[in-house]
Design a protein around this motif. Structure first.
Motif, PDB file in Angstrom:
ATOM      1  N   ARG A 131     -26.250  19.933  -6.018  1.00 23.22           N
ATOM      2  CA  ARG A 131     -24.980  20.212  -6.688  1.00 23.22           C
ATOM      3  C   ARG A 131     -24.046  19.011  -6.594  1.00 23.22           C
ATOM      4  O   ARG A 131     -23.956  18.356  -5.554  1.00 23.22           O
ATOM      5  N   VAL A 132     -23.335  18.766  -7.678  1.00 23.55           N
ATOM      6  CA  VAL A 132     -22.258  17.782  -7.668  1.00 23.55           C
ATOM      7  C   VAL A 132     -20.977  18.503  -7.294  1.00 23.55           C
ATOM      8  O   VAL A 132     -20.627  19.518  -7.922  1.00 23.55           O
ATOM      9  N   THR A 133     -20.296  18.042  -6.278  1.00 24.39           N
ATOM     10  CA  THR A 133     -19.081  18.730  -5.830  1.00 24.39           C
ATOM     11  C   THR A 133     -17.807  18.083  -6.361  1.00 24.39           C
ATOM     12  O   THR A 133     -16.795  18.761  -6.534  1.00 24.39           O
ATOM     13  N   ALA A 134     -17.843  16.768  -6.596  1.00 29.29           N
ATOM     14  CA  ALA A 134     -16.648  16.095  -7.099  1.00 29.29           C
ATOM     15  C   ALA A 134     -17.040  14.745  -7.702  1.00 29.29           C
ATOM     16  O   ALA A 134     -18.081  14.171  -7.372  1.00 29.29           O
TER      17      ALA A 134
ATOM     18  N   ASP B 259      -7.204   0.344 -15.909  1.00 23.75           N
ATOM     19  CA  ASP B 259      -6.316  -0.805 -15.753  1.00 23.75           C
ATOM     20  C   ASP B 259      -5.689  -0.881 -14.372  1.00 23.75           C
ATOM     21  O   ASP B 259      -4.638  -1.503 -14.187  1.00 23.75           O
ATOM     22  N   GLY B 260      -6.334  -0.248 -13.401  1.00 23.31           N
ATOM     23  CA  GLY B 260      -5.858  -0.341 -12.028  1.00 23.31           C
ATOM     24  C   GLY B 260      -4.761   0.628 -11.661  1.00 23.31           C
ATOM     25  O   GLY B 260      -4.004   0.384 -10.719  1.00 23.31           O
ATOM     26  N   GLY B 261      -4.680   1.741 -12.342  1.00 22.01           N
ATOM     27  CA  GLY B 261      -3.615   2.699 -12.104  1.00 22.01           C
ATOM     28  C   GLY B 261      -3.936   3.783 -11.097  1.00 22.01           C
ATOM     29  O   GLY B 261      -3.371   4.873 -11.157  1.00 22.01           O
ATOM     30  N   GLY B 262      -4.858   3.545 -10.198  1.00 17.40           N
ATOM     31  CA  GLY B 262      -5.162   4.520  -9.165  1.00 17.40           C
ATOM     32  C   GLY B 262      -6.445   5.281  -9.433  1.00 17.40           C
ATOM     33  O   GLY B 262      -7.112   5.091 -10.443  1.00 17.40           O
ATOM     34  N   GLU B 263      -6.788   6.171  -8.485  1.00 16.72           N
ATOM     35  CA  GLU B 263      -8.020   6.946  -8.569  1.00 16.72           C
ATOM     36  C   GLU B 263      -7.742   8.426  -8.357  1.00 16.72           C
ATOM     37  O   GLU B 263      -6.742   8.803  -7.749  1.00 16.72           O
ATOM     38  N   VAL B 264      -8.661   9.236  -8.864  1.00 13.71           N
ATOM     39  CA  VAL B 264      -8.544  10.688  -8.768  1.00 13.71           C
ATOM     40  C   VAL B 264      -9.908  11.252  -8.364  1.00 13.71           C
ATOM     41  O   VAL B 264     -10.942  10.835  -8.914  1.00 13.71           O
ATOM     42  N   TRP B 265      -9.916  12.185  -7.435  1.00 15.53           N
ATOM     43  CA  TRP B 265     -11.122  12.972  -7.162  1.00 15.53           C
ATOM     44  C   TRP B 265     -10.998  14.279  -7.941  1.00 15.53           C
ATOM     45  O   TRP B 265     -10.048  15.038  -7.758  1.00 15.53           O
TER      46      TRP B 265
ATOM     47  N   ILE C  48      -7.793  16.877  -7.643  1.00 16.14           N
ATOM     48  CA  ILE C  48      -7.499  17.914  -8.619  1.00 16.14           C
ATOM     49  C   ILE C  48      -8.762  18.734  -8.846  1.00 16.14           C
ATOM     50  O   ILE C  48      -9.870  18.286  -8.542  1.00 16.14           O
ATOM     51  N   SER C  49      -8.600  19.922  -9.399  1.00 18.48           N
ATOM     52  CA  SER C  49      -9.763  20.787  -9.620  1.00 18.48           C
ATOM     53  C   SER C  49      -9.547  21.638 -10.859  1.00 18.48           C
ATOM     54  O   SER C  49      -8.426  21.833 -11.328  1.00 18.48           O
TER      55      SER C  49
END
Length: 534
Positions: free
Chosen positions: A144-147, A154-160, A4-5
């Motif tokens: 620079r931080v890009t992401a 609680d283990g519900g997944g990851e997001v970039w 997401i962005s």
């Protein structure tokens, strides 16, 4: 994995993070904000710490948006709580009648007000809130931080999450090591900073104690919790400078280091509307029950509250055994800090000397429903000291100490982006140091303290700005954290609007003046009137 962005990613939903997000959103920007605990608001809510504020807070010295938060809390009580007619009519309503602040209140009220402040932006889709998520990794391209990779608690997944600007509003500056941003922890050396209160050599693992707060009331019956497994250890534990065991009514006075004995009287026969909470006059910690009382039964119609509710953030729960930042056993220390708080409650219920000559207060009842913690304590530990960026400008003790500055007032900054005031207040530390409590002049927040020396699009938005271990003691409190976060969010928005960088804003008189005008229009005070510190 989801990508997401937005225009900005704000990692951390404490007071600084909320203020940063609101500043960006008011400027028309899109924001992704994450928070690892169930409540937004950090030290005010999930950490369960009533606001520590200066003597002039009702008139000046905070931003307009922070004042809106305070006004919203009072309005929420008037709209939803059964206040007495006298309490309802009181303009400066203090629901708890606590002595630490002119606005002692239940944490969930602040949660409701913060949620309401953000609601229009969630509805419009310009704010995406990820909760409970915490940062676990970052992508960096040069300076620079890009992401940032955010993982569900609680283990519900990851997001970039990607954005032109990334703001670190975490309680411990978690993005700094993840992004390779230069930072400092603990005591700097006197050789480096010239500070009168600093040690001769740097002590990076010597940090202020953390505390796990909790709420209690006092009602009929026996509400004694199970004896904590480590109770015997904490019952016998005595810091060398304490004057007694940690679990006692005796401890050093922060301002004089004299060993003093505090009183404790549940549900005293006082009038909460007569409480004058002004730490310039009185630190207010003589009676621990009323010190951080967040609900005074006599503020409400008879029968609404069976008891006062008080917040335990007292010396006897300060965890001094070890730091919780940049050590391999941080999780064990945090667990031990929770065990200390449970042990303190058990001591209060079973062994504490009573005001009437007896022993123990079994009627003390843990109010986990008030703090929202699954184990009855606050959801999050109260973190007094974060990792701090190596900034373009670092605020040092000589900039604001009354002992150094005298009647000249704090150093003024041409790049001021806000104001703050609190004594330089450091709790005992993990390296064995006693309190450091130094009188302070009303101070400004320099833009240079919000800009890392090297990174170009990472901004601190909490207690991770360019202060030292010493000056963090004054800059770490609620309204200053909010102001720092608001300035960081406004800076990111301003840079996006003008296709420039934070470094360039500080270096250009024209850009800096434009940014300061924008802050002033938003109700950010850049300078103090003629008032003296304390």
């Amino acid at each position: 994995m989801v990508d997401i962005s937005a225009d900005a990613v704000v990692v951390g939903g404490g007071l600084g993070g909320v203020a940063a997000a609101l500043a960006l959103l008011r400027a028309g920007r899109t924001v992704i904000m994450s928070e690892e605990y169930d409540w937004l608001g950090g030290q005010l809510t999930s950490q369960a710490v009533p606001p520590d504020e200066h003597s002039w807070v009702e008139r000046f010295g905070v931003t307009a948006s922070y004042r809106a938060l305070r006004d919203g809390i009072r309005r929420y009580y008037r709209d939803h709580y059964p206040l007495t007619s006298a309490a309802r009519a009181r303009r400066e309503l203090n629901p708890g009648g606590g002595h630490v602040s002119r606005l002692c209140h239940e944490p969930r009220v602040a949660v409701a007000v913060i949620d309401a402040m953000l609601a229009p932006y969630l509805g419009s889709g310009r704010l995406r809130l990820l909760k409970p998520y915490r940062p676990v990794a970052a992508e960096v391209d040069g300076d620079r931080v890009t992401a940032v990779r955010l993982a569900h608690r609680d283990g519900g997944g990851e997001v970039w999450a990607a954005a032109p600007y990334v703001l670190d509003a975490t309680e411990t500056g978690e993005l700094l090591p993840l992004t390779g941003t230069e930072y400092v922890t603990g005591f700097e050396s006197q050789e480096e900073t010239g500070e009168p209160s600093a040690p001769m050599t740097a002590q990076p693992l010597n940090m202020q104690a953390v505390s796990v707060c909790f709420a209690i009331d006092h009602v009929d019956g026996d509400h004694t919790i199970d004896r904590p497994a480590s109770y015997d250890f904490w019952r016998a534990y005595q810091p060398p400078f304490w004057g007694d065991r940690l679990l006692s009514w005796r401890c050093p006075s922060p301002r004089t280091l004299e060993i003093v004995e505090r009183s404790f009287t549940p549900n005293p026969d006082d009038d909460p509307l007569l409480v004058e909470a002004d730490q310039r006059v009185n630190p207010g910690d003589g009676n621990l029950w009323t010190f951080r009382r967040i609900a005074a039964r006599r503020t409400f119609e008879p029968g609404a509250y069976a008891s006062d509710i008080t917040l335990v953030n007292w010396p006897l729960i300060d965890y001094l055994v070890g730091p919780v930042i940049d050590v391999p056993d941080a999780a064990a220390h945090l667990a031990a800090a929770r065990e200390l708080s449970r042990s303190a409650l058990y001591w209060l219920q079973t062994e504490a000397p009573r005001h009437d000559g007896g022993t123990g207060y079994p009627g003390l009842r843990l109010r986990g429903d008030v703090t929202g913690g699954a184990d009855g304590l606050a959801q999050a530990p109260y973190i007094r000291e974060s990792r701090r960026i190596r900034a373009l400008y670092t605020v040092v003790e000589q900039d604001l100490s009354l002992a150094v500055r005298g009647d000249k007032g704090a150093v003024g900054y041409a790049d001021s982006v806000g104001v703050g005031m609190y004594r330089i207040d450091l709790h005992p530390s993990t390296g064995g140091d006693n309190y450091i409590d130094v009188g302070c002049s009303p101070f400004e927040i320099p833009l240079g303290a919000l800009i890392p020396q090297r990174m170009t699009n990472l901004l601190p938005a909490s207690k991770n700005i360019g202060t030292t271990h010493i000056t963090n003691g004054a800059y770490r409190l609620h309204p200053v954290e909010w102001n720092a976060g608001e300035a960081a969010g406004a800076l990111a928005a301003y840079c996006l609007d003008h296709a420039t960088t934070p470094h360039a804003v500080r270096e250009s008189e024209t850009l800096l003046a434009g940014f300061q005008r924008r802050l002033a229009r938003e109700g950010v005070e850049l300078h103090w009137p003629d008032v003296a510190g304390y």
